[in-house]
Scaffold this motif. Structure first.
Motif, PDB file in Angstrom:
ATOM      1  N   ALA A 144     -17.228 -25.522 -52.289  1.00  0.00           N
ATOM      2  CA  ALA A 144     -17.810 -26.254 -51.356  1.00  0.00           C
ATOM      3  C   ALA A 144     -17.299 -26.692 -50.206  1.00  0.00           C
ATOM      4  O   ALA A 144     -17.551 -26.187 -49.208  1.00  0.00           O
ATOM      5  N   PRO A 145     -16.609 -28.131 -49.800  1.00  0.00           N
ATOM      6  CA  PRO A 145     -15.843 -28.067 -48.754  1.00  0.00           C
ATOM      7  C   PRO A 145     -14.693 -27.501 -48.118  1.00  0.00           C
ATOM      8  O   PRO A 145     -14.933 -26.755 -46.893  1.00  0.00           O
ATOM      9  N   ALA A 146     -14.123 -26.849 -49.233  1.00  0.00           N
ATOM     10  CA  ALA A 146     -13.378 -25.921 -48.489  1.00  0.00           C
ATOM     11  C   ALA A 146     -13.727 -24.634 -47.639  1.00  0.00           C
ATOM     12  O   ALA A 146     -13.583 -23.983 -46.801  1.00  0.00           O
ATOM     13  N   GLN A 147     -15.452 -24.157 -48.418  1.00  0.00           N
ATOM     14  CA  GLN A 147     -15.712 -22.945 -47.504  1.00  0.00           C
ATOM     15  C   GLN A 147     -16.577 -24.038 -46.964  1.00  0.00           C
ATOM     16  O   GLN A 147     -16.338 -23.068 -45.753  1.00  0.00           O
ATOM     17  N   THR A 148     -16.893 -24.516 -46.082  1.00  0.00           N
ATOM     18  CA  THR A 148     -17.493 -25.366 -45.446  1.00  0.00           C
ATOM     19  C   THR A 148     -16.651 -25.555 -44.297  1.00  0.00           C
ATOM     20  O   THR A 148     -16.724 -25.517 -43.086  1.00  0.00           O
ATOM     21  N   TYR A 149     -15.449 -25.578 -44.380  1.00  0.00           N
ATOM     22  CA  TYR A 149     -14.450 -25.871 -43.869  1.00  0.00           C
ATOM     23  C   TYR A 149     -13.728 -24.750 -43.593  1.00  0.00           C
ATOM     24  O   TYR A 149     -12.634 -24.956 -42.524  1.00  0.00           O
ATOM     25  N   ASN A 150     -13.390 -23.888 -43.496  1.00  0.00           N
ATOM     26  CA  ASN A 150     -13.269 -22.184 -43.760  1.00  0.00           C
ATOM     27  C   ASN A 150     -11.896 -22.505 -44.319  1.00  0.00           C
ATOM     28  O   ASN A 150     -10.810 -20.991 -43.191  1.00  0.00           O
ATOM     29  N   VAL A 151     -11.246 -23.365 -45.710  1.00  0.00           N
ATOM     30  CA  VAL A 151     -10.139 -23.493 -45.819  1.00  0.00           C
ATOM     31  C   VAL A 151      -9.717 -21.863 -46.760  1.00  0.00           C
ATOM     32  O   VAL A 151     -10.418 -21.934 -47.723  1.00  0.00           O
ATOM     33  N   ASN A 152      -8.519 -21.346 -45.987  1.00  0.00           N
ATOM     34  CA  ASN A 152      -8.133 -20.199 -46.955  1.00  0.00           C
ATOM     35  C   ASN A 152      -6.658 -20.127 -47.141  1.00  0.00           C
ATOM     36  O   ASN A 152      -5.918 -19.842 -48.137  1.00  0.00           O
ATOM     37  N   SER A 153      -6.306 -21.321 -47.703  1.00  0.00           N
ATOM     38  CA  SER A 153      -4.902 -21.541 -47.896  1.00  0.00           C
ATOM     39  C   SER A 153      -4.353 -23.166 -47.535  1.00  0.00           C
ATOM     40  O   SER A 153      -5.422 -23.795 -47.201  1.00  0.00           O
ATOM     41  N   ILE A 154      -3.773 -23.911 -48.978  1.00  0.00           N
ATOM     42  CA  ILE A 154      -3.506 -25.153 -48.424  1.00  0.00           C
ATOM     43  C   ILE A 154      -2.329 -25.685 -49.008  1.00  0.00           C
ATOM     44  O   ILE A 154      -1.371 -24.681 -49.053  1.00  0.00           O
ATOM     45  N   PRO A 155      -1.587 -26.792 -47.792  1.00  0.00           N
ATOM     46  CA  PRO A 155      -2.021 -27.579 -47.239  1.00  0.00           C
ATOM     47  C   PRO A 155      -3.080 -27.149 -46.010  1.00  0.00           C
ATOM     48  O   PRO A 155      -2.592 -25.814 -45.522  1.00  0.00           O
ATOM     49  N   ALA A 156      -4.097 -27.554 -45.949  1.00  0.00           N
ATOM     50  CA  ALA A 156      -4.776 -27.329 -44.443  1.00  0.00           C
ATOM     51  C   ALA A 156      -5.080 -28.894 -43.924  1.00  0.00           C
ATOM     52  O   ALA A 156      -5.342 -29.911 -44.340  1.00  0.00           O
ATOM     53  N   PHE A 157      -5.032 -29.188 -42.506  1.00  0.00           N
ATOM     54  CA  PHE A 157      -5.026 -31.072 -41.848  1.00  0.00           C
ATOM     55  C   PHE A 157      -6.774 -30.146 -41.048  1.00  0.00           C
ATOM     56  O   PHE A 157      -6.006 -29.386 -39.651  1.00  0.00           O
ATOM     57  N   PHE A 158      -7.011 -31.546 -40.948  1.00  0.00           N
ATOM     58  CA  PHE A 158      -8.070 -31.063 -39.710  1.00  0.00           C
ATOM     59  C   PHE A 158      -7.857 -32.895 -39.275  1.00  0.00           C
ATOM     60  O   PHE A 158      -8.383 -33.621 -40.500  1.00  0.00           O
ATOM     61  N   LEU A 159      -7.643 -33.128 -38.071  1.00  0.00           N
ATOM     62  CA  LEU A 159      -7.724 -34.709 -37.145  1.00  0.00           C
ATOM     63  C   LEU A 159      -9.051 -34.078 -36.596  1.00  0.00           C
ATOM     64  O   LEU A 159      -8.829 -33.720 -35.519  1.00  0.00           O
TER      65      LEU A 159
END
Length: 185
Positions: A144-159
């Protein structure tokens, strides 16, 4: 050259291919329309995340309001995460005691996309991810967190800034460091 292939087999293969393409396109088109509203931009307030840590206690991203926060999506199974995590650890060590504008401090909020709790906990320990803010819903790519942040590859970073606003995303760790340097007092 292809005379040994039966016309019925070709027709069946083409039908399966057409069905697959149509299903893929229509599902992605529908998802794309739904996700368009969820794509986070620089300047957006970061959605809060409240999930269980390895001890089973729910912690929230909003608990870190007032700090510069790196939201770190990773997985113990992902080679890219394993390559980048030593750099994340160095970044944390360098900035954990730094003072930024508005007297903010720095912290990391790690979100694991693991599906196995033991693998997640071992990954935190084995990779030296010493900060205390780790969460996961153990749902792998359905996280759910990855979907909320639209993450489709990792690592992924938001500052995030001290108000919880996204100030950078889609960065490498070296780019995160450059962004932090601009915010340091």
């Amino acid at each position: 050259m292809f005379t040994h292939i039966k016309p019925a087999a070709v027709a069946l293969s083409l039908a399966i291919l057409a069905f697959s393409i149509a299903g893929f396109t229509s599902n992605n088109a529908a998802n794309g329309l739904e996700e368009q509203g969820n794509i986070l931009k620089i300047g957006d307030k970061a959605p809060d995340l409240s999930y269980k840590n390895p001890a089973g206690t729910t912690i929230s991203l909003s608990d870190l309001q007032g700090k510069i926060v790196l939201v770190h999506f990773w997985g113990s199974f992902a080679e890219g995460s394993k390559r980048e995590n030593p750099n994340v650890v160095r970044l944390y060590q360098k900035y954990k005691t730094a003072r930024f504008q508005n007297d903010a401090t720095f912290d990391i909020f790690s979100v694991s996309l693991d599906k196995n709790e033991d693998d997640w906990k071992k990954g935190i320990k084995n990779e030296g991810l010493v900060w205390k803010n780790h969460v996961s819903d153990l749902q792998f790519w359905k996280s759910a967190p990855a979907q909320t942040y639209n993450v489709n590859s990792i690592p992924a970073f938001f500052l995030l800034d001290e108000k919880g606003v996204i100030i950078a995303k889609g960065l490498s760790v070296s780019q995160v460091q450059a962004a932090l340097e601009k915010k340091i007092r």
